[in-house]
Design a protein around this motif. Structure first.
Motif, PDB file in Angstrom:
ATOM      1  N   GLU A 137       0.827  -1.200   0.000  1.00  0.00           N
ATOM      2  CA  GLU A 137       0.000   0.000   0.000  1.00  0.00           C
ATOM      3  C   GLU A 137       0.864   1.253   0.000  1.00  0.00           C
ATOM      4  OE1 GLU A 137      -2.582  -0.010   3.381  1.00  0.00           O
ATOM      5  OE2 GLU A 137      -3.128  -2.122   3.141  1.00  0.00           O
ATOM      6  N   ASP A 138       0.307   2.347  -0.558  1.00  0.00           N
ATOM      7  CA  ASP A 138       0.928   3.661  -0.391  1.00  0.00           C
ATOM      8  C   ASP A 138       0.905   4.015   1.091  1.00  0.00           C
ATOM      9  OD1 ASP A 138       1.155   3.742  -3.101  1.00  0.00           O
ATOM     10  OD2 ASP A 138      -0.108   5.513  -3.384  1.00  0.00           O
ATOM     11  N   THR A 139       1.987   4.594   1.568  1.00  0.00           N
ATOM     12  CA  THR A 139       2.068   4.969   2.976  1.00  0.00           C
ATOM     13  C   THR A 139       3.012   6.155   3.107  1.00  0.00           C
ATOM     14  OG1 THR A 139       2.391   4.112   5.221  1.00  0.00           O
ATOM     15  CG2 THR A 139       3.945   3.363   3.533  1.00  0.00           C
ATOM     16  N   MET A 140       3.419   6.449   4.321  1.00  0.00           N
ATOM     17  CA  MET A 140       4.235   7.626   4.554  1.00  0.00           C
ATOM     18  C   MET A 140       5.182   7.371   5.723  1.00  0.00           C
ATOM     19  SD  MET A 140       2.713  11.505   4.863  1.00  0.00           S
ATOM     20  CE  MET A 140       1.564  11.170   3.530  1.00  0.00           C
ATOM     21  N   VAL A 141       6.410   7.846   5.593  1.00  0.00           N
ATOM     22  CA  VAL A 141       7.393   7.816   6.673  1.00  0.00           C
ATOM     23  C   VAL A 141       7.958   9.223   6.806  1.00  0.00           C
ATOM     24  CG1 VAL A 141       9.549   6.834   7.525  1.00  0.00           C
ATOM     25  CG2 VAL A 141       7.978   5.404   6.195  1.00  0.00           C
ATOM     26  N   ALA A 142       7.807   9.825   7.986  1.00  0.00           N
ATOM     27  CA  ALA A 142       8.277  11.187   8.240  1.00  0.00           C
ATOM     28  C   ALA A 142       9.510  11.114   9.140  1.00  0.00           C
ATOM     29  CB  ALA A 142       7.182  12.014   8.910  1.00  0.00           C
ATOM     30  N   ILE A 143      10.623  11.683   8.692  1.00  0.00           N
ATOM     31  CA  ILE A 143      11.894  11.606   9.410  1.00  0.00           C
ATOM     32  C   ILE A 143      12.304  12.996   9.874  1.00  0.00           C
ATOM     33  CG2 ILE A 143      14.332  10.987   9.253  1.00  0.00           C
ATOM     34  CD1 ILE A 143      13.571   9.042   6.995  1.00  0.00           C
ATOM     35  N   LEU A 173      12.183  15.344   6.594  1.00  0.00           N
ATOM     36  CA  LEU A 173      12.068  14.718   5.281  1.00  0.00           C
ATOM     37  C   LEU A 173      10.957  13.681   5.357  1.00  0.00           C
ATOM     38  CD1 LEU A 173      14.811  13.670   2.817  1.00  0.00           C
ATOM     39  CD2 LEU A 173      13.064  12.001   3.444  1.00  0.00           C
ATOM     40  N   VAL A 174      10.002  13.768   4.434  1.00  0.00           N
ATOM     41  CA  VAL A 174       8.849  12.873   4.430  1.00  0.00           C
ATOM     42  C   VAL A 174       8.805  12.135   3.098  1.00  0.00           C
ATOM     43  CG1 VAL A 174       6.344  12.686   4.653  1.00  0.00           C
ATOM     44  CG2 VAL A 174       7.581  14.454   5.934  1.00  0.00           C
ATOM     45  N   MET A 175       8.777  10.804   3.149  1.00  0.00           N
ATOM     46  CA  MET A 175       8.629   9.971   1.956  1.00  0.00           C
ATOM     47  C   MET A 175       7.191   9.487   1.897  1.00  0.00           C
ATOM     48  SD  MET A 175      12.171   7.765   2.190  1.00  0.00           S
ATOM     49  CE  MET A 175      12.015   7.479   3.969  1.00  0.00           C
ATOM     50  N   GLY A 176       6.523   9.742   0.741  1.00  0.00           N
ATOM     51  CA  GLY A 176       5.111   9.412   0.665  1.00  0.00           C
ATOM     52  C   GLY A 176       4.718   8.738  -0.629  1.00  0.00           C
ATOM     53  N   GLY A 177       3.431   8.437  -0.739  1.00  0.00           N
ATOM     54  CA  GLY A 177       2.916   7.738  -1.909  1.00  0.00           C
ATOM     55  C   GLY A 177       3.472   6.334  -1.994  1.00  0.00           C
ATOM     56  N   SER A 178       3.961   5.960  -3.164  1.00  0.00           N
ATOM     57  CA  SER A 178       4.505   4.613  -3.372  1.00  0.00           C
ATOM     58  C   SER A 178       5.984   4.514  -3.030  1.00  0.00           C
ATOM     59  CB  SER A 178       4.306   4.200  -4.840  1.00  0.00           C
ATOM     60  OG  SER A 178       5.151   4.966  -5.691  1.00  0.00           O
ATOM     61  N   CYS A 179       6.541   5.521  -2.364  1.00  0.00           N
ATOM     62  CA  CYS A 179       7.993   5.623  -2.190  1.00  0.00           C
ATOM     63  C   CYS A 179       8.608   4.372  -1.562  1.00  0.00           C
ATOM     64  CB  CYS A 179       8.328   6.850  -1.349  1.00  0.00           C
ATOM     65  SG  CYS A 179      10.071   7.336  -1.435  1.00  0.00           S
ATOM     66  N   GLN A 180       7.958   3.784  -0.567  1.00  0.00           N
ATOM     67  CA  GLN A 180       8.547   2.627   0.106  1.00  0.00           C
ATOM     68  C   GLN A 180       8.561   1.386  -0.793  1.00  0.00           C
ATOM     69  OE1 GLN A 180      10.162   3.209   2.840  1.00  0.00           O
ATOM     70  NE2 GLN A 180       9.363   5.304   2.803  1.00  0.00           N
ATOM     71  N   ARG A 181       7.642   1.320  -1.751  1.00  0.00           N
ATOM     72  CA  ARG A 181       7.577   0.181  -2.666  1.00  0.00           C
ATOM     73  C   ARG A 181       8.431   0.370  -3.910  1.00  0.00           C
ATOM     74  NH1 ARG A 181       2.314   1.336  -2.666  1.00  0.00           N
ATOM     75  NH2 ARG A 181       2.193   1.182  -4.950  1.00  0.00           N
ATOM     76  N   ARG A 205       0.227   3.066  11.661  1.00  0.00           N
ATOM     77  CA  ARG A 205       0.082   1.709  12.189  1.00  0.00           C
ATOM     78  C   ARG A 205       0.387   0.661  11.088  1.00  0.00           C
ATOM     79  NH1 ARG A 205      -5.481   1.173  14.665  1.00  0.00           N
ATOM     80  NH2 ARG A 205      -4.437   2.134  16.454  1.00  0.00           N
ATOM     81  N   GLY A 206       1.125  -0.359  11.473  1.00  0.00           N
ATOM     82  CA  GLY A 206       1.363  -1.492  10.578  1.00  0.00           C
ATOM     83  C   GLY A 206       2.430  -1.271   9.526  1.00  0.00           C
ATOM     84  N   VAL A 207       3.268  -0.248   9.695  1.00  0.00           N
ATOM     85  CA  VAL A 207       4.359   0.015   8.747  1.00  0.00           C
ATOM     86  C   VAL A 207       5.679   0.010   9.513  1.00  0.00           C
ATOM     87  CG1 VAL A 207       5.347   1.682   7.123  1.00  0.00           C
ATOM     88  CG2 VAL A 207       2.860   1.402   7.272  1.00  0.00           C
ATOM     89  N   ARG A 208       6.664  -0.743   9.027  1.00  0.00           N
ATOM     90  CA  ARG A 208       7.986  -0.783   9.652  1.00  0.00           C
ATOM     91  C   ARG A 208       9.076  -0.772   8.574  1.00  0.00           C
ATOM     92  NH1 ARG A 208       8.615  -2.555  14.991  1.00  0.00           N
ATOM     93  NH2 ARG A 208      10.801  -2.140  14.637  1.00  0.00           N
TER      94      ARG A 208
END
Length: 208
Positions: A137-143, A173-181, A205-208
């Motif tokens: 899924e698309d998600t987001m990680v904010a650093i 720095l925020v990675m969003g959308g499909s960035c993790q995939r 929740r549910g993202v690592r």
């Protein structure tokens, strides 16, 4: 905790707070991926660095690497969604990010993972946060980066030309959308003399 550095390398030792997110800049990466950057979002980064370096129960980890077990080249501490974060400004940061990205993310940030890069020998290899929902899924990680700047590299998954972001001193720095995939990120080792850095990663929740 060894590695704490005084002075302007880590930012001014001043009151800790948050600036506006209105000047956040977005870069579209393609394939539905994007990255936002807000330099200096957190003020008083030197003060916060010293508090976190001293007070957090940092731990080392060991992981299987091919035919041997090796030390993970950084110290870690993870705060699950039911845990109180180690400093009030981190609670404020998570709330502010959840509000600002509510339309894009559709849910609040829940957890916080902290990494302590003590010097240039500490690093993290190319990877995407694809454990759990981030794999499909698309998600987001904010650093939020606290301490001396280190390069954070981004490249298309599987290889390709890398983008370089130097983050530290309270930068967001925020990675969003499909960035993790569809993309990977890394903090490479360096032989240069660099100061210590703490990275705070907020995730839903549910993202690592």
């Amino acid at each position: 905790m060894s590695g704490v550095v005084q002075g302007t390398l880590l930012g001014d030792l001043e009151d800790v707070g948050l600036s506006s997110l209105a000047s956040t800049r977005r870069t579209e990466l393609g394939q539905g991926a994007w990255v936002d950057v807000r330099p200096g979002w957190l003020t008083g980064a030197g003060t916060l660095f010293e508090r976190l370096a001293r007070e957090i129960p940092w731990r080392g980890e060991r992981r299987q690497m091919y035919d041997r077990v090796v030390d993970v080249p950084r110290l870690l501490c993870f705060y699950d969604e039911a845990d109180l974060l180690p400093d009030p400004v981190l609670e404020e940061a998570r709330t502010a990010l959840s509000s600002y990205y509510a339309e894009d993310l559709g849910e609040p940030f829940r957890t916080a993972g902290l990494c302590y890069y003590r010097d240039g020998r500490d690093s993290v290899a190319w990877h995407g946060d694809r454990i759990g929902r981030g794999n499909t899924e698309d998600t987001m990680v904010a650093i939020v980066s606290i301490g001396a700047p280190r390069p954070l590299l981004l490249r298309p998954r599987g290889g390709g030309e890398a983008l370089r972001f130097s983050v530290g001193l309270g930068d967001l720095l925020v990675m969003g959308g499909s960035c993790q995939r569809t993309w990977e990120h890394a903090v490479p080792k360096t032989r240069k003399t660099v100061g210590p850095r703490i990275s705070v990663q907020f995730r839903p929740r549910g993202v690592r």
